[in-house]
Design a protein around this motif. Structure first.
Motif, PDB file in Angstrom:
ATOM      1  N   HIS A  74       0.453   5.713   3.497  1.00 38.58           N
ATOM      2  CA  HIS A  74       0.312   7.042   4.095  1.00 38.58           C
ATOM      3  C   HIS A  74       1.298   7.207   5.250  1.00 38.58           C
ATOM      4  O   HIS A  74       1.715   6.233   5.866  1.00 38.58           O
ATOM      5  N   HIS A  78       2.968   8.631   8.960  1.00 38.95           N
ATOM      6  CA  HIS A  78       2.526   8.596  10.360  1.00 38.95           C
ATOM      7  C   HIS A  78       1.711   9.844  10.696  1.00 38.95           C
ATOM      8  O   HIS A  78       0.835   9.804  11.543  1.00 38.95           O
ATOM      9  N   PHE A 123      -1.813   1.980  12.188  1.00 36.62           N
ATOM     10  CA  PHE A 123      -0.488   2.172  11.601  1.00 36.62           C
ATOM     11  C   PHE A 123       0.310   0.881  11.675  1.00 36.62           C
ATOM     12  O   PHE A 123       0.468   0.279  12.727  1.00 36.62           O
ATOM     13  N   LYS A 179      -6.694   8.954   5.883  1.00 38.71           N
ATOM     14  CA  LYS A 179      -6.755   9.136   4.432  1.00 38.71           C
ATOM     15  C   LYS A 179      -7.424   7.976   3.686  1.00 38.71           C
ATOM     16  O   LYS A 179      -7.886   8.156   2.572  1.00 38.71           O
ATOM     17  N   CYS A 206      -0.063   1.043   4.300  1.00 41.19           N
ATOM     18  CA  CYS A 206      -1.119   1.575   3.432  1.00 41.19           C
ATOM     19  C   CYS A 206      -0.581   2.714   2.558  1.00 41.19           C
ATOM     20  O   CYS A 206      -1.326   3.283   1.769  1.00 41.19           O
ATOM     21  N   CYS A 212      -5.838   5.258   9.973  1.00 38.94           N
ATOM     22  CA  CYS A 212      -5.474   6.176   8.899  1.00 38.94           C
ATOM     23  C   CYS A 212      -6.610   7.167   8.664  1.00 38.94           C
ATOM     24  O   CYS A 212      -7.780   6.791   8.627  1.00 38.94           O
ATOM     25  N   CYS A 230      -7.105   0.876   6.011  1.00 35.60           N
ATOM     26  CA  CYS A 230      -6.119   0.784   7.086  1.00 35.60           C
ATOM     27  C   CYS A 230      -6.795   0.990   8.439  1.00 35.60           C
ATOM     28  O   CYS A 230      -7.407   2.019   8.672  1.00 35.60           O
ATOM     29  N   GLU A 256      -0.473  11.156   8.868  1.00 34.47           N
ATOM     30  CA  GLU A 256      -1.815  10.981   8.318  1.00 34.47           C
ATOM     31  C   GLU A 256      -2.609   9.911   9.071  1.00 34.47           C
ATOM     32  O   GLU A 256      -3.675   9.509   8.639  1.00 34.47           O
ATOM     33  N   HIS A 257      -2.079   9.475  10.197  1.00 35.05           N
ATOM     34  CA  HIS A 257      -2.750   8.510  11.058  1.00 35.05           C
ATOM     35  C   HIS A 257      -3.066   9.170  12.391  1.00 35.05           C
ATOM     36  O   HIS A 257      -2.406  10.120  12.804  1.00 35.05           O
ATOM     37  N   CYS A 259       3.255   3.952   6.630  1.00 37.81           N
ATOM     38  CA  CYS A 259       2.486   2.761   6.969  1.00 37.81           C
ATOM     39  C   CYS A 259       2.447   1.868   5.728  1.00 37.81           C
ATOM     40  O   CYS A 259       2.696   2.327   4.611  1.00 37.81           O
TER      41      CYS A 259
END
Length: 125
Positions: free
Chosen positions: A18, A20, A40, A33, A16, A31, A37, A22-23, A14
């Motif tokens: 991180h 995919h 995604f 994390k 951000c 997100c 965000c 982690e979304h 993403c």
């Protein structure tokens, strides 16, 4: 393909930073994390149309439906089927041999009644 590219370890990222994974898998795909965000937003483009992931929609078509619409099926539907030389380079310099693909049938199978999607909305999954 880049020499260092490994399809087995690659993860879609993403904007951000991180992956995919982690979304959230559900819309709006926030997100897990970071706080900045809210969904995604891909930082990569499609090899076929050069658009972002968000500009695509999942479409389930059965082989019989594709045949009725006179669309390619089987090997003719494989990635880069019209460009065998590029297809061979993309798939590790080896001839691409499709395997037995098994995909579960969609729960709510609907007939295809319109042409390709032209807007940039995200499909809900």
């Amino acid at each position: 393909r880049r020499k260092e590219f490994n399809i087995k370890t690659w993860r879609a990222k993403c904007k951000c930073t991180h992956t995919h994974e982690e979304h959230s898998a559900n819309h709006p795909r926030k997100c897990n994390k970071c706080y900045k965000c809210y969904g995604f937003s891909s930082d990569f483009a499609c090899i076929t149309c050069d658009e972002l992931w968000e500009e695509h929609e999942v479409l389930y078509e059965m082989e019989d439906e594709r045949k009725l619409l006179k669309k390619p099926v089987g090997e003719a539907f494989m990635p880069l089927a019209q460009h065998k030389d590029i297809q061979q380079m993309v798939f590790n310099g080896e001839e691409y041999k499709p395997g037995p693909y098994v995909r579960p049938n969609p729960q709510n199978k609907k007939a295809i009644t319109s042409g390709p999607k032209t807007t940039g909305t995200l499909a809900n999954q």
